[in-house]
Design an enzyme around this catalytic site. Sequence first.
Site, PDB file in Angstrom:
ATOM      1  N   GLY A  79       0.822  -1.217   0.000  1.00 15.26           N
ATOM      2  CA  GLY A  79       0.000   0.000   0.000  1.00 15.26           C
ATOM      3  C   GLY A  79       0.850   1.257   0.000  1.00 15.26           C
ATOM      4  O   GLY A  79       0.671   2.157  -0.841  1.00 15.26           O
ATOM      5  N   THR A 113       7.094  -5.827   5.671  1.00 13.54           N
ATOM      6  CA  THR A 113       5.822  -6.453   6.046  1.00 13.54           C
ATOM      7  C   THR A 113       6.063  -7.839   6.630  1.00 13.54           C
ATOM      8  O   THR A 113       6.925  -8.575   6.141  1.00 13.54           O
ATOM      9  CB  THR A 113       4.815  -6.599   4.877  1.00 13.54           C
ATOM     10  OG1 THR A 113       3.754  -7.472   5.299  1.00 13.54           O
ATOM     11  CG2 THR A 113       5.394  -7.152   3.609  1.00 13.54           C
ATOM     12  N   ASP A 160       3.978 -10.063   6.265  1.00 16.01           N
ATOM     13  CA  ASP A 160       3.274 -10.991   5.369  1.00 16.01           C
ATOM     14  C   ASP A 160       4.187 -11.595   4.293  1.00 16.01           C
ATOM     15  O   ASP A 160       3.837 -12.606   3.694  1.00 16.01           O
ATOM     16  CB  ASP A 160       2.115 -10.274   4.653  1.00 16.01           C
ATOM     17  CG  ASP A 160       1.144  -9.639   5.634  1.00 16.01           C
ATOM     18  OD1 ASP A 160       1.075 -10.101   6.784  1.00 16.01           O
ATOM     19  OD2 ASP A 160       0.471  -8.666   5.250  1.00 16.01           O
ATOM     20  N   MET A 218      -1.489 -14.453  10.900  1.00 14.40           N
ATOM     21  CA  MET A 218      -1.719 -13.377   9.934  1.00 14.40           C
ATOM     22  C   MET A 218      -1.108 -13.717   8.571  1.00 14.40           C
ATOM     23  O   MET A 218      -0.653 -14.835   8.351  1.00 14.40           O
ATOM     24  CB  MET A 218      -1.144 -12.075  10.465  1.00 14.40           C
ATOM     25  CG  MET A 218      -1.984 -11.435  11.533  1.00 14.40           C
ATOM     26  SD  MET A 218      -1.279  -9.831  11.991  1.00 14.40           S
ATOM     27  CE  MET A 218      -2.637  -9.150  12.954  1.00 14.40           C
ATOM     28  N   ARG A 239      -2.502 -11.869   5.609  1.00 17.13           N
ATOM     29  CA  ARG A 239      -3.442 -11.337   4.621  1.00 17.13           C
ATOM     30  C   ARG A 239      -3.716 -12.381   3.532  1.00 17.13           C
ATOM     31  O   ARG A 239      -4.118 -13.474   3.866  1.00 17.13           O
ATOM     32  CB  ARG A 239      -2.903 -10.031   4.029  1.00 17.13           C
ATOM     33  CG  ARG A 239      -3.984  -8.962   3.984  1.00 17.13           C
ATOM     34  CD  ARG A 239      -3.493  -7.739   3.275  1.00 17.13           C
ATOM     35  NE  ARG A 239      -2.796  -6.819   4.141  1.00 17.13           N
ATOM     36  CZ  ARG A 239      -3.394  -5.953   4.943  1.00 17.13           C
ATOM     37  NH1 ARG A 239      -4.692  -5.898   5.007  1.00 17.13           N
ATOM     38  NH2 ARG A 239      -2.695  -5.139   5.685  1.00 17.13           N
ATOM     39  N   GLU A 290      -4.955 -16.484   8.107  1.00 18.07           N
ATOM     40  CA  GLU A 290      -6.204 -15.707   8.216  1.00 18.07           C
ATOM     41  C   GLU A 290      -6.940 -15.591   6.878  1.00 18.07           C
ATOM     42  O   GLU A 290      -8.158 -15.422   6.848  1.00 18.07           O
ATOM     43  CB  GLU A 290      -5.923 -14.313   8.777  1.00 18.07           C
ATOM     44  CG  GLU A 290      -5.002 -13.473   7.895  1.00 18.07           C
ATOM     45  CD  GLU A 290      -4.714 -12.086   8.452  1.00 18.07           C
ATOM     46  OE1 GLU A 290      -5.243 -11.716   9.506  1.00 18.07           O
ATOM     47  OE2 GLU A 290      -3.921 -11.365   7.796  1.00 18.07           O
TER      48      GLU A 290
HETATM   49  O1  F6P Z   1      -0.086  -6.526   6.706  1.00 19.57           O
HETATM   50  C1  F6P Z   1       0.249  -6.815   8.019  1.00 19.57           C
HETATM   51  C2  F6P Z   1      -0.953  -7.285   8.790  1.00 19.57           C
HETATM   52  O2  F6P Z   1      -0.549  -7.604  10.093  1.00 19.57           O
HETATM   53  C3  F6P Z   1      -1.705  -8.442   8.160  1.00 19.57           C
HETATM   54  O3  F6P Z   1      -1.061  -9.672   8.349  1.00 19.57           O
HETATM   55  C4  F6P Z   1      -3.046  -8.319   8.818  1.00 19.57           C
HETATM   56  O4  F6P Z   1      -4.067  -8.857   8.014  1.00 19.57           O
HETATM   57  C5  F6P Z   1      -3.220  -6.832   8.965  1.00 19.57           C
HETATM   58  O5  F6P Z   1      -1.927  -6.256   8.869  1.00 19.57           O
HETATM   59  C6  F6P Z   1      -3.857  -6.407  10.257  1.00 19.57           C
HETATM   60  O6  F6P Z   1      -4.020  -5.032  10.218  1.00 19.57           O
HETATM   61  P1  F6P Z   1      -4.500  -4.165  11.456  1.00 19.57           P
HETATM   62  O7  F6P Z   1      -3.254  -3.726  12.170  1.00 19.57           O
HETATM   63  O8  F6P Z   1      -5.210  -3.026  10.832  1.00 19.57           O
HETATM   64  O9  F6P Z   1      -5.354  -5.006  12.345  1.00 19.57           O
END
Ligand code: F6P
Length: 362
Positions: free
Chosen positions: A118, A139, A141, A183, A185, A236
């Site tokens: 992003g 990240t 992820d 996590m 995503r 997730e």
């Molecule tokens: O992108 C990093 C991450 O931790 C993802 O794994 C997860 O889906 C998301 O961000 C969670 O975001 P937030 O901090 O808005 O809950």
Amino acid sequence: MSKKIGILTGGGDCPGLNAVIRGVVKSAIIRHGWEVIGIEDGFDGLLDLSKCRLLTLESVRGILPRGGTILGTTNRGNPFSFPVDQAGKTVLVDLSDKVVENIRALGLDALIVVGGEGSLKIALELVKKGVSIVGIPKTIDNDLCGTDVTFGYNTALETATDALDKLHTTAESHHRVMILEVMGRYAGWIALESGIAGGADVILIPEIPFDFARVCTAIHRRSDRGSRFSVLVVAEGAFPAGGDRVVAKEADEINIIERLGGIGQYVAKQIAQCLEMDVRVTVLGHLQRGGSPTTFDRALGSRFGTKAVAMVAAAEFGRMACLRGRKIETVTLEGATCDLNLVDPEGETVRTAEDIGIMLGR
Ligand code: F6P
């Protein structure tokens, strides 16, 4: 020639951000004698000059082992679509010209953006408006293209693997099925690699839609062989074949990204119907984003930080520092953000898991 550079951290935080900031500040000052301006709270800080401050060697002392980011971050701030209150109503406004104006007002020769997909997409749009930007891939992820790995991922893996080790002993003692929701995503990297490292019996990832009946059969088979417990890792973003992802909060105009979460409970409910065993769920959540970075992430973050400064010195703008094999190289921001780096369902890592008897839900 002396330069003034800015640095911001955008998107969700992850371990190693401070190592990057330290790497940037130290190499800019020690090697080049430049000035570094820290911008708070991601791109939001470029809309408010009071959020921009000089970073000195003193500012980065002692931050290497610390999680989080000393600059703060936000995973909402997009200056091209910024929520503004107008007559009691929230409307989205393009404030990118203001950002460019403020970068000029600060006298920045270049901006280093530390972020995931992003933030780097926003960076690319700013490059098109004439801003000299260098990116650094961040990240947990590990879903960014153009780099073998992002910093923060290794620490998240350690956290998930440690959780699996702990769940194993209690699963075995109580003859239970333990589900760990992690996590990632839309990418299954954290689930897949922590599952392999933590000896999971079943790993469910978004790249391989799963079949509940097959998951139950795998658990039954283990019981028949005398292993009266099973450990499952569920990403997730995983979803059953023919079904949907489980979303904790839908996307809307302001929060443009849906928040995933809840698949662990959903899987537990479904498989409890075909098992005579107790099933329990642990959602690892934001623990994966916190804590002290691993040695790997401290070293990688430092290397990315110093490379970004070297890229500014060489006027290599519109590009991102990346890891290829053991070398730090560079890639265009377009190349880094045009796609997501997802697990290949037929790739070597999935094959490793299946070769050692881990069930991938198919
Ligand atoms: O992108 C990093 C991450 O931790 C993802 O794994 C997860 O889906 C998301 O961000 C969670 O975001 P937030 O901090 O808005 O809950």
